[in-house]
Structure formats: structure tokens, C-alpha cells
Design a protein around this motif. Structure first.
Motif, PDB file in Angstrom:
ATOM      1  N   ARG A 184       0.803  -1.211   0.000  1.00  0.00           N
ATOM      2  CA  ARG A 184       0.000   0.000   0.000  1.00  0.00           C
ATOM      3  C   ARG A 184       0.844   1.274   0.000  1.00  0.00           C
ATOM      4  O   ARG A 184       0.481   2.263  -0.648  1.00  0.00           O
ATOM      5  CB  ARG A 184      -0.936   0.000   1.203  1.00  0.00           C
ATOM      6  CG  ARG A 184      -1.914   1.174   1.232  1.00  0.00           C
ATOM      7  CD  ARG A 184      -2.953   0.999   2.341  1.00  0.00           C
ATOM      8  NE  ARG A 184      -3.930   2.074   2.288  1.00  0.00           N
ATOM      9  CZ  ARG A 184      -3.767   3.236   2.906  1.00  0.00           C
ATOM     10  NH1 ARG A 184      -2.672   3.477   3.601  1.00  0.00           N
ATOM     11  NH2 ARG A 184      -4.704   4.179   2.817  1.00  0.00           N
ATOM     12  N   ILE A 185       1.967   1.297   0.722  1.00  0.00           N
ATOM     13  CA  ILE A 185       2.752   2.536   0.823  1.00  0.00           C
ATOM     14  C   ILE A 185       3.862   2.617  -0.223  1.00  0.00           C
ATOM     15  O   ILE A 185       4.634   3.569  -0.230  1.00  0.00           O
ATOM     16  CB  ILE A 185       3.371   2.691   2.225  1.00  0.00           C
ATOM     17  CG1 ILE A 185       4.461   1.622   2.464  1.00  0.00           C
ATOM     18  CG2 ILE A 185       2.317   2.657   3.302  1.00  0.00           C
ATOM     19  CD1 ILE A 185       5.316   1.888   3.695  1.00  0.00           C
ATOM     20  N   MET A 186       3.931   1.647  -1.112  1.00  0.00           N
ATOM     21  CA  MET A 186       5.068   1.575  -2.029  1.00  0.00           C
ATOM     22  C   MET A 186       4.936   2.543  -3.207  1.00  0.00           C
ATOM     23  O   MET A 186       3.908   3.142  -3.450  1.00  0.00           O
ATOM     24  CB  MET A 186       5.246   0.143  -2.531  1.00  0.00           C
ATOM     25  CG  MET A 186       5.388  -0.898  -1.435  1.00  0.00           C
ATOM     26  SD  MET A 186       6.701  -0.492  -0.270  1.00  0.00           S
ATOM     27  CE  MET A 186       6.417  -1.752   0.972  1.00  0.00           C
ATOM     28  N   ALA A 187       6.029   2.639  -3.962  1.00  0.00           N
ATOM     29  CA  ALA A 187       6.128   3.602  -5.054  1.00  0.00           C
ATOM     30  C   ALA A 187       5.416   3.118  -6.310  1.00  0.00           C
ATOM     31  O   ALA A 187       5.252   1.911  -6.532  1.00  0.00           O
ATOM     32  CB  ALA A 187       7.599   3.879  -5.367  1.00  0.00           C
ATOM     33  N   VAL A 188       5.026   4.076  -7.139  1.00  0.00           N
ATOM     34  CA  VAL A 188       4.455   3.774  -8.455  1.00  0.00           C
ATOM     35  C   VAL A 188       5.293   4.387  -9.575  1.00  0.00           C
ATOM     36  O   VAL A 188       5.017   4.157 -10.749  1.00  0.00           O
ATOM     37  CB  VAL A 188       2.984   4.260  -8.562  1.00  0.00           C
ATOM     38  CG1 VAL A 188       2.097   3.516  -7.575  1.00  0.00           C
ATOM     39  CG2 VAL A 188       2.889   5.774  -8.345  1.00  0.00           C
ATOM     40  N   LEU A 189       6.322   5.158  -9.219  1.00  0.00           N
ATOM     41  CA  LEU A 189       7.199   5.800 -10.197  1.00  0.00           C
ATOM     42  C   LEU A 189       8.651   5.448  -9.890  1.00  0.00           C
ATOM     43  O   LEU A 189       9.070   5.443  -8.725  1.00  0.00           O
ATOM     44  CB  LEU A 189       7.028   7.323 -10.159  1.00  0.00           C
ATOM     45  CG  LEU A 189       5.683   7.872 -10.640  1.00  0.00           C
ATOM     46  CD1 LEU A 189       5.536   9.338 -10.253  1.00  0.00           C
ATOM     47  CD2 LEU A 189       5.531   7.705 -12.149  1.00  0.00           C
ATOM     48  N   GLY A 190       9.410   5.148 -10.936  1.00  0.00           N
ATOM     49  CA  GLY A 190      10.823   4.860 -10.760  1.00  0.00           C
ATOM     50  C   GLY A 190      11.116   3.482 -10.212  1.00  0.00           C
ATOM     51  O   GLY A 190      12.232   3.215  -9.766  1.00  0.00           O
ATOM     52  N   ALA A 221       2.673   9.025 -16.720  1.00  0.00           N
ATOM     53  CA  ALA A 221       2.762   8.225 -17.947  1.00  0.00           C
ATOM     54  C   ALA A 221       3.441   6.886 -17.717  1.00  0.00           C
ATOM     55  O   ALA A 221       3.073   5.876 -18.326  1.00  0.00           O
ATOM     56  CB  ALA A 221       3.498   9.019 -19.025  1.00  0.00           C
ATOM     57  N   ALA A 222       4.441   6.846 -16.836  1.00  0.00           N
ATOM     58  CA  ALA A 222       5.177   5.605 -16.589  1.00  0.00           C
ATOM     59  C   ALA A 222       4.831   4.979 -15.244  1.00  0.00           C
ATOM     60  O   ALA A 222       5.524   4.064 -14.780  1.00  0.00           O
ATOM     61  CB  ALA A 222       6.682   5.859 -16.660  1.00  0.00           C
ATOM     62  N   ALA A 223       3.757   5.451 -14.618  1.00  0.00           N
ATOM     63  CA  ALA A 223       3.383   4.925 -13.307  1.00  0.00           C
ATOM     64  C   ALA A 223       2.908   3.492 -13.407  1.00  0.00           C
ATOM     65  O   ALA A 223       2.188   3.115 -14.342  1.00  0.00           O
ATOM     66  CB  ALA A 223       2.298   5.794 -12.678  1.00  0.00           C
ATOM     67  N   ILE A 224       3.308   2.680 -12.432  1.00  0.00           N
ATOM     68  CA  ILE A 224       2.907   1.274 -12.372  1.00  0.00           C
ATOM     69  C   ILE A 224       2.426   0.967 -10.960  1.00  0.00           C
ATOM     70  O   ILE A 224       3.175   1.099  -9.993  1.00  0.00           O
ATOM     71  CB  ILE A 224       4.081   0.334 -12.730  1.00  0.00           C
ATOM     72  CG1 ILE A 224       4.589   0.614 -14.136  1.00  0.00           C
ATOM     73  CG2 ILE A 224       3.656  -1.123 -12.599  1.00  0.00           C
ATOM     74  CD1 ILE A 224       5.833  -0.173 -14.490  1.00  0.00           C
ATOM     75  N   GLY A 225       1.162   0.581 -10.841  1.00  0.00           N
ATOM     76  CA  GLY A 225       0.639   0.133  -9.556  1.00  0.00           C
ATOM     77  C   GLY A 225       0.856  -1.358  -9.388  1.00  0.00           C
ATOM     78  O   GLY A 225       1.034  -2.094 -10.368  1.00  0.00           O
ATOM     79  N   HIS A 226       0.850  -1.793  -8.142  1.00  0.00           N
ATOM     80  CA  HIS A 226       1.071  -3.212  -7.851  1.00  0.00           C
ATOM     81  C   HIS A 226      -0.053  -3.786  -6.984  1.00  0.00           C
ATOM     82  O   HIS A 226       0.168  -4.653  -6.142  1.00  0.00           O
ATOM     83  CB  HIS A 226       2.428  -3.406  -7.172  1.00  0.00           C
ATOM     84  CG  HIS A 226       3.585  -3.187  -8.090  1.00  0.00           C
ATOM     85  ND1 HIS A 226       4.082  -1.930  -8.377  1.00  0.00           N
ATOM     86  CD2 HIS A 226       4.332  -4.060  -8.809  1.00  0.00           C
ATOM     87  CE1 HIS A 226       5.091  -2.047  -9.229  1.00  0.00           C
ATOM     88  NE2 HIS A 226       5.266  -3.318  -9.507  1.00  0.00           N
ATOM     89  N   GLY A 227      -1.263  -3.279  -7.224  1.00  0.00           N
ATOM     90  CA  GLY A 227      -2.416  -3.824  -6.510  1.00  0.00           C
ATOM     91  C   GLY A 227      -2.889  -2.885  -5.420  1.00  0.00           C
ATOM     92  O   GLY A 227      -3.690  -1.982  -5.664  1.00  0.00           O
ATOM     93  N   GLU A 228      -2.361  -3.065  -4.231  1.00  0.00           N
ATOM     94  CA  GLU A 228      -2.835  -2.282  -3.098  1.00  0.00           C
ATOM     95  C   GLU A 228      -2.410  -0.818  -3.165  1.00  0.00           C
ATOM     96  O   GLU A 228      -2.997   0.019  -2.485  1.00  0.00           O
ATOM     97  CB  GLU A 228      -2.363  -2.919  -1.796  1.00  0.00           C
ATOM     98  CG  GLU A 228      -3.038  -4.258  -1.524  1.00  0.00           C
ATOM     99  CD  GLU A 228      -2.479  -4.949  -0.291  1.00  0.00           C
ATOM    100  OE1 GLU A 228      -1.407  -4.545   0.181  1.00  0.00           O
ATOM    101  OE2 GLU A 228      -3.124  -5.896   0.184  1.00  0.00           O
TER     102      GLU A 228
END
Length: 329
Positions: free
Chosen positions: A146-152, A298-305
Motif C-alpha cells: 500500500r505505501i510503495m512507489a508507483v514511479l521509478g 505516464a510511466a506509473a505502475i501500480g502493484h495492486g494495493e
């Protein structure tokens, strides 16, 4: 804790020599992050070089009209300094949004920039973490993130950078002054200081072994309005889910200058200059703010939570830009 040597350096030369003469040596000042990691045996330096006695606690004007902030200036003193409050309010607000008053009294400027992630798995030696043990795997990918990054992010690490102050420093184009064990001096922008995780998430900066940060340099104050907005789970003492540091100047009804940095969403304090360039010369509107968000994400990646961080950043950015341009977003 695992046994270690301790030396309280009397001056800069002694600090550099002590760090160079022992593999695995670490500098310590406030210790608000390093000591926690040592207690958990996440970090086990063979020597601690205490730099608390060094003369690095001044905040001084520079000839260029900016500020030179000593590496040992406490977060509390930096946030309260009259020149910072008057000329760099985004920095003061960001610092006050981070940690508790007790921690701000102890934590130092350089230490805040170099603090390590608060990823749950990094702090737990019982589970795999590539940042802690390279090649062991990333428990956050496919786990509670939940607290993790979505960019980089990378396939090796999605841990977010925790600092509020670093986000404001990045939007202000701060540089760090350092000195190497050889005596050579360097000045690094925050773009040059931090590294993306890539295949080596355990290496977080471009500092060389034994390199000591001595000061942070701020350029002359930017024109325009400044603000810092932090979205978190509770009103105090919580790390950012999303934060935005913004500086915008207007000429008549158009944006003449913009600087934006983001926290809580990146593996390092995040900045996207393409989004800033998109804003310049334009009349502020919600549609324009959405275009800026599209560029940042544009390059954001979510990982679920942590998927919610993507729309949350969009809304927070629109609110910040709306405030800075006095536009209803």
C-alpha cells in the motif's frame, strides 16, 4: 546490536580519516534512522564515526542570494529559520509535515536526505528484500504494498522514498556539498545524488564510500507562490501516501514558471520537468492540470494495493495547482 567501533570526530579531517580506515564505516549525526536499523540488524556498520562535534550547524546567506545550510542543522531549526520561512516556505512546510517535534529536534539536514525507505519488508530481516539482501527477492511485489512507489520502480524494488524535506529540496533545485576522503570537494544536484533502484536497489545514492555531506545549497528564492501538500493516513506523524511541492509564477492570466516535485509515489523524491514545461505559457484550467498529471503518471505502475496512489496524485496535483494559480480546480 552487533558490536561496532565508535569514534567521535573532533574535526572534518579526523572524520574522513576514520571513515576511510575501516571498511563498513558509517557517519552518524542525529541517528534517528540509522540507530533503528542497527537495532533491527538491518544495518551492521563496523564503525560509527560521530560527526556531531563538527562545525556544520550554520545557516548562511550565499553571495548568489541563496542559503548555505550546514549538514548538521536540525530539521526543527531549519523549519523555524526566519529566512527559510520568508523565502522558502515550501521547505518549512514540508519539514513541519514530517515526523514529530521530538524527531525534528534531533534529525539533521543531511541525515534527512539520506534516510532509508520505511518499506515494511526492508525493516524485517525474516523476509526477502533486495534492498537489504541483494538477490533475495522483493516481498512487496505481490505482497502488502500500500505505501510503495508507483514511479521509478523496477522488478527488483518498489520501495518509496520517505522524506518530506527532500521533496521540497528537489523542487527548489537544491545541491549538496560534499567532501571525499581525498579532500576533493563536489557539489551534486539532487538529480545527481539519488539513484533509481534498477538492478541494484541496495545502492541508493551516487555518494562514494566515506564521502561526507557538509552542506546543502539553495539558490536564490524562486518567484511565484509556493506550497506543500501532504496526503497521509492520519493527521500527524505519518509518511506521505502522496505529497506535492509546488512553485508557480503567473504573468497576467498565464503560468510563466512552474516547478513540481512529488513524494510518497517515487523510489526517490520525484520531479518531472516535462510536466512543468507543459504548464508554462498556458492559462490554468482543470484540463491543463489533468494533462500535467498525465505526463507525470505516464510511466506509473501500480502493484495492486498501491493502485490508488495514481488517481490520488492526480487529484492532489490539481488541488495544488488550483491553489497556486488561484483557479478553482
Amino acid at each position: 546490536m552487533i558490536a561496532f567501533d565508535y569514534l567521535r570526530a573532533a574535526d572534518r579531517d579526523q572524520a574522513l580519516s576514520a571513515a576511510q580506515s575501516r571498511d563498513g564505516a558509517r557517519f552518524i549525526a542525529g541517528g534517528t534512522n540509522l540507530l533503528d536499523l542497527m537495532k533491527l540488524q538491518v544495518e551492521a556498520p563496523r564503525r560509527l564515526v560521530d560527526i556531531g562535534a563538527l562545525d556544520l550547524r550554520q545557516i548562511e546567506r550565499t553571495d548568489e542570494g541563496g542559503l548555505r545550510i550546514g549538514a548538521l542543522v536540525s530539521n526543527a531549526d531549519l523549519a523555524a529559520h526566519p529566512l527559510v520561512r520568508a523565502r522558502y516556505p515550501v521547505l518549512s512546510r514540508a519539514i513541519l509535515a514530517g515526523a514529530s517535534a521530538q524527531l525534528r529536534n534531533k534529525a539533521t539536514t543531511a541525515g534527512n536526505l539520506l534516510q532509508r525507505t520505511r518499506c515494511y519488508f526492508f525493516y524485517d530481516p525474516a523476509v526477502p528484500c533486495n534492498k537489504r539482501t541483494p538477490g533475495s527477492g522483493c516481498s512487496a511485489i505481490g505482497g502488502f504494498n500500500r505505501i510503495m512507489a508507483v514511479l521509478g520502480t523496477s522488478e527488483q524494488c518498489i520501495a518509496s522514498h520517505p522524506s518530506d524535506m527532500a521533496v521540497a529540496m528537489r523542487v527548489l533545485d537544491a545541491r549538496v556539498e560534499t567532501v571525499l576522503p581525498s579532500g576533493e570537494r563536489r557539489a551534486l544536484s539532487l538529480d545527481e545524488l539519488y539513484r533509481l533502484p534498477g538492478d541494484t536497489p541496495q545502492i541508493e545514492t551516487h555518494l562514494q564510500p566515506g564521502e561526507l555531506i557538509t552542506a546543502v545549497l539553495l539558490p536564490s528564492p524562486p518567484t511565484g507562490r509556493q506550497t506543500y501538500r501532504k496526503v497521509r493516513d492520519r493527521a500527524s506523524y505519518a509518511f506521505a501516501l502522496v505529497s506535492v511541492a509546488g512553485i508557480v509564477s503567473m504573468e497576467q492570466d498565464r503560468i510563466s514558471g512552474a516547478a513540481l516535485a512529488f513524494g510518497g509515489v517515487g523510489t526517490m523524491p520525484w520531479r518531472d520537468r516535462a510536466a512543468e514545461d507543459l504548464l508554462v505559457g498556458q492559462q490554468p484550467s482543470r484540463a491543463l492540470f489533468d494533462q500535467a498529471a498525465d505526463t507525470v503518471l505516464a510511466a506509473a505502475i501500480g502493484h495492486g494495493e498501491n493502485d490508488f496512489k495514481i488517481p490520488l496524485l492526480r487529484r492532489t496535483l490539481a488541488a495544488v495547482l488550483g491553489k497556486l494559480t488561484e483557479t478553482v480546480a
